[in-house]
Design a protein around this motif. Structure first.
Motif, PDB file in Angstrom:
ATOM      1  N   ALA A  46       0.833  -1.213   0.000  1.00 32.78           N
ATOM      2  CA  ALA A  46       0.000   0.000   0.000  1.00 32.78           C
ATOM      3  C   ALA A  46       0.867   1.263   0.000  1.00 32.78           C
ATOM      4  O   ALA A  46       0.568   2.226  -0.711  1.00 32.78           O
ATOM      5  CB  ALA A  46      -0.932  -0.005   1.211  1.00 32.78           C
ATOM      6  N   LEU A  49       2.314   1.632  -3.466  1.00 31.71           N
ATOM      7  CA  LEU A  49       1.207   1.946  -4.373  1.00 31.71           C
ATOM      8  C   LEU A  49       0.781   3.398  -4.211  1.00 31.71           C
ATOM      9  O   LEU A  49       0.402   4.058  -5.173  1.00 31.71           O
ATOM     10  CB  LEU A  49       0.001   1.046  -4.076  1.00 31.71           C
ATOM     11  N   MET A 140      -1.089   1.093 -13.858  1.00 32.53           N
ATOM     12  CA  MET A 140      -1.827   1.164 -12.592  1.00 32.53           C
ATOM     13  C   MET A 140      -3.130   0.375 -12.670  1.00 32.53           C
ATOM     14  O   MET A 140      -3.543  -0.258 -11.704  1.00 32.53           O
ATOM     15  CB  MET A 140      -2.113   2.638 -12.285  1.00 32.53           C
ATOM     16  N   LEU A 143      -2.556  -3.259 -12.269  1.00 36.11           N
ATOM     17  CA  LEU A 143      -2.154  -3.523 -10.889  1.00 36.11           C
ATOM     18  C   LEU A 143      -3.379  -3.546  -9.978  1.00 36.11           C
ATOM     19  O   LEU A 143      -3.523  -4.432  -9.123  1.00 36.11           O
ATOM     20  CB  LEU A 143      -1.167  -2.429 -10.465  1.00 36.11           C
ATOM     21  N   GLY A 144      -4.276  -2.578 -10.175  1.00 38.93           N
ATOM     22  CA  GLY A 144      -5.524  -2.560  -9.408  1.00 38.93           C
ATOM     23  C   GLY A 144      -6.323  -3.835  -9.641  1.00 38.93           C
ATOM     24  O   GLY A 144      -6.881  -4.411  -8.709  1.00 38.93           O
ATOM     25  N   CYS A 147      -4.781  -6.684  -7.575  1.00 37.90           N
ATOM     26  CA  CYS A 147      -5.132  -6.590  -6.146  1.00 37.90           C
ATOM     27  C   CYS A 147      -6.549  -7.094  -5.934  1.00 37.90           C
ATOM     28  O   CYS A 147      -6.823  -7.895  -5.039  1.00 37.90           O
ATOM     29  CB  CYS A 147      -5.059  -5.141  -5.650  1.00 37.90           C
ATOM     30  N   GLY A 148      -7.454  -6.594  -6.816  1.00 37.32           N
ATOM     31  CA  GLY A 148      -8.864  -6.922  -6.676  1.00 37.32           C
ATOM     32  C   GLY A 148      -9.139  -8.394  -6.916  1.00 37.32           C
ATOM     33  O   GLY A 148      -9.975  -9.000  -6.246  1.00 37.32           O
ATOM     34  N   HIS A 151      -8.363 -10.210  -3.726  1.00 38.56           N
ATOM     35  CA  HIS A 151      -9.241  -9.816  -2.621  1.00 38.56           C
ATOM     36  C   HIS A 151     -10.697 -10.197  -2.879  1.00 38.56           C
ATOM     37  O   HIS A 151     -11.486 -10.301  -1.950  1.00 38.56           O
ATOM     38  CB  HIS A 151      -9.116  -8.308  -2.362  1.00 38.56           C
ATOM     39  N   GLN A 152     -11.058 -10.384  -4.156  1.00 38.92           N
ATOM     40  CA  GLN A 152     -12.425 -10.804  -4.467  1.00 38.92           C
ATOM     41  C   GLN A 152     -12.676 -12.215  -3.952  1.00 38.92           C
ATOM     42  O   GLN A 152     -13.691 -12.493  -3.332  1.00 38.92           O
ATOM     43  CB  GLN A 152     -12.640 -10.754  -5.984  1.00 38.92           C
ATOM     44  N   ARG A 155     -10.562 -12.809   0.409  1.00 35.39           N
ATOM     45  CA  ARG A 155     -10.628 -11.966   1.601  1.00 35.39           C
ATOM     46  C   ARG A 155     -12.079 -11.640   1.926  1.00 35.39           C
ATOM     47  O   ARG A 155     -12.830 -11.210   1.061  1.00 35.39           O
ATOM     48  CB  ARG A 155      -9.842 -10.660   1.381  1.00 35.39           C
ATOM     49  N   PRO A 157     -15.203  -9.490   3.853  1.00 36.57           N
ATOM     50  CA  PRO A 157     -15.393  -8.093   4.272  1.00 36.57           C
ATOM     51  C   PRO A 157     -15.098  -7.947   5.766  1.00 36.57           C
ATOM     52  O   PRO A 157     -15.008  -8.943   6.487  1.00 36.57           O
ATOM     53  CB  PRO A 157     -16.877  -7.829   4.005  1.00 36.57           C
TER      54      PRO A 157
END
Lengths: 159, 293
Positions: A46, A49, A140, A143-144, A147-148, A151-152, A155, A157
């Motif tokens: 983070a 980033l 970018m 890269l986003g 990450c997503g 995390h989708q 991970r 909520p």
């Protein structure tokens, strides 16, 4: 049953009660350490980033040298072997300090594919961040997406 | 009154209730004056998040969405399965535009059956007719899927579809939640959030009948797809600036460069295709709704 023969039984019962009581609050220190380490590792992502994102969003001025350092750091961070962080027994089904879903341990192939996606995206960023703002902005987005993607699926909520 | 008279009265009442709860189909000539635009429809599709639920669970991001359905949605009433809405014969291939619109805008399926509100037609009912025909024109360009539909796994009494008619009388409403949108931007934001985006479906808590509790609109709710909580996105729960919200919807990055996770990843994959002004309108709307603590 004489008082003497009762003693082992009472001890056994007390022992079981104590085990249950400790089990409710006690987290294996190795698990806690692994969770803290992987969360710290994410924080390092983070931070770097943030340098690139600030430039991509026009909030800070583009600086080729700083962008390159941040991008190289991200590539280095994503080349780390994550497996020691994700010890068995450290999902959110086991302990409350984490949002890591059991799917991580159930679907190692999917996790490795997501990691490969991250490594590809950070390599692309490391190739382009120092060469101008437009290249940085284009990298970018991928890269986003990386990450997503992780995390989708892996991970939960916040509670 | 003799028994026969009671029986007749009861039968008459039942008939009246059944007539009252029966779906009323849209007129067949509804779209005679409208022409669907596929490229505009692609944006309506992205804003409406259709592929979040109807894409195959193993769908690859980036490729043209295959709306084969099949994904299960657990609820207190049972498990609903998203149907195949691809343009093939197993999907919507034989449906007319007005029949598809009836499903989207009124929750009425082919053959005049009530659809379950797991399909968010309580939001889509606010969709403009032009957006609906554009969306349908786009849907017809997507690849067909041969996947067969899966029956919902719903227990009694929720498996009686006429009951959905009663539910609709209570909860399928014409009005907006934010009734005073005071600028064109707020009106646009309201349309994107309340109609197309159906954000409330996850971000607003539900009552015991599964209807959204509009007194806590967007105030956060238990995650319908599993554990955890879907966050409060009113200004009572979300401290981000409008600019930060816009950036999040465009890039998936939070102000501290965490990323979106869970279902929100697919939402952002859609929203990020919209013009910047639309994302700004959503942010403005979120600042305008009553803050929920």
């Amino acid at each position: 049953m004489t008082p003497m023969t009762k003693m082992p039984l009472i001890s056994a019962v007390l022992g079981m009660v104590a085990t249950v009581a400790v089990g409710a609050n006690h987290v294996d220190p190795a698990v806690t350490a692994a969770i803290k380490s992987r969360q710290s590792h994410m924080q390092l992502f983070a931070f770097n980033l943030g340098t690139l994102g600030g430039m991509a969003q026009g909030k800070t001025e583009y600086d080729a040298e700083k962008a390159q350092v941040a991008a190289s750091n991200l590539a280095a961070l994503s080349s780390v072997d994550f497996s020691p962080y994700f010890v068995v027994g450290s999902s959110n089904a086991d302990v409350s300090e984490t949002r890591a879903l059991p799917a991580i341990w159930e679907d190692p192939e999917g996790v490795l594919a997501a990691l490969a996606q991250l490594q590809g995206a950070t390599a692309e960023m490391a190739d382009s961040a120092g060469g101008g703002l437009e290249g940085l902005q284009a990298a970018m987005s991928a890269l986003g997406g990386a990450c997503g993607a992780c995390h989708q699926a892996y991970r939960a909520p916040y509670n | 009154m003799p028994f026969a008279a009671w029986s007749a009265l009861l039968a008459a009442l039942t008939l009246l209730v059944m007539i009252a709860l029966r779906p009323a189909p849209l007129p067949e000539d509804l779209f005679d004056q409208l022409t669907g635009d596929r490229s505009r429809g692609r944006l309506v599709f992205a804003a409406s998040g259709c592929s979040s639920c109807h894409s195959a669970p193993e769908a690859k991001p980036g490729s043209a969405p295959v709306l084969s359905g099949g994904r299960g949605f657990k609820s207190p009433f049972g498990t609903f399965y998203a149907p195949n809405v691809s343009p093939g014969p197993s999907g919507l291939g034989f449906w007319t535009d007005v029949e598809i619109a009836d499903a989207i805008l009124n929750g009425v399926g082919r053959g005049s059956t009530h659809l379950y509100p797991a399909f968010p037609y309580t939001a889509y009912t606010h969709m403009s007719q032009q957006d609906a025909v554009d969306l349908i024109a786009y849907l017809r360009t997507l690849p067909p899927s041969p996947a067969a539909n899966k029956s919902h796994d719903i227990g009694f009494p929720f498996n009686i579809r006429l009951g959905v008619g009663a539910w609709k009388l209570l909860y399928l409403r014409e009005g907006w939640v934010l009734d005073n949108a005071t600028s064109p931007e707020l009106e646009r934001g309201r349309y994107l959030v309340e109609a197309l985006g159906h954000c409330g479906e996850c971000h607003t808590p539900r009552n015991f009948l599964g209807a959204l509790d509009t007194s806590r609109w967007l105030g956060g709710a238990p995650n319908p797809a599993g554990e955890g909580t879907i966050p409060n996105i009113t200004s009572g729960g979300l401290a981000w600036s409008e600019d930060e919200i816009t950036t999040f919807l465009k890039t998936g990055f939070t102000p501290t460069f965490d990323s979106a996770g869970g279902e929100m990843v697919k939402v952002i994959a859609g929203l990020s295709q919209l013009p910047q002004s639309d994302l700004e309108a959503i942010a403005a709307y979120l600042k305008a709704v009553p803050p929920i603590d």
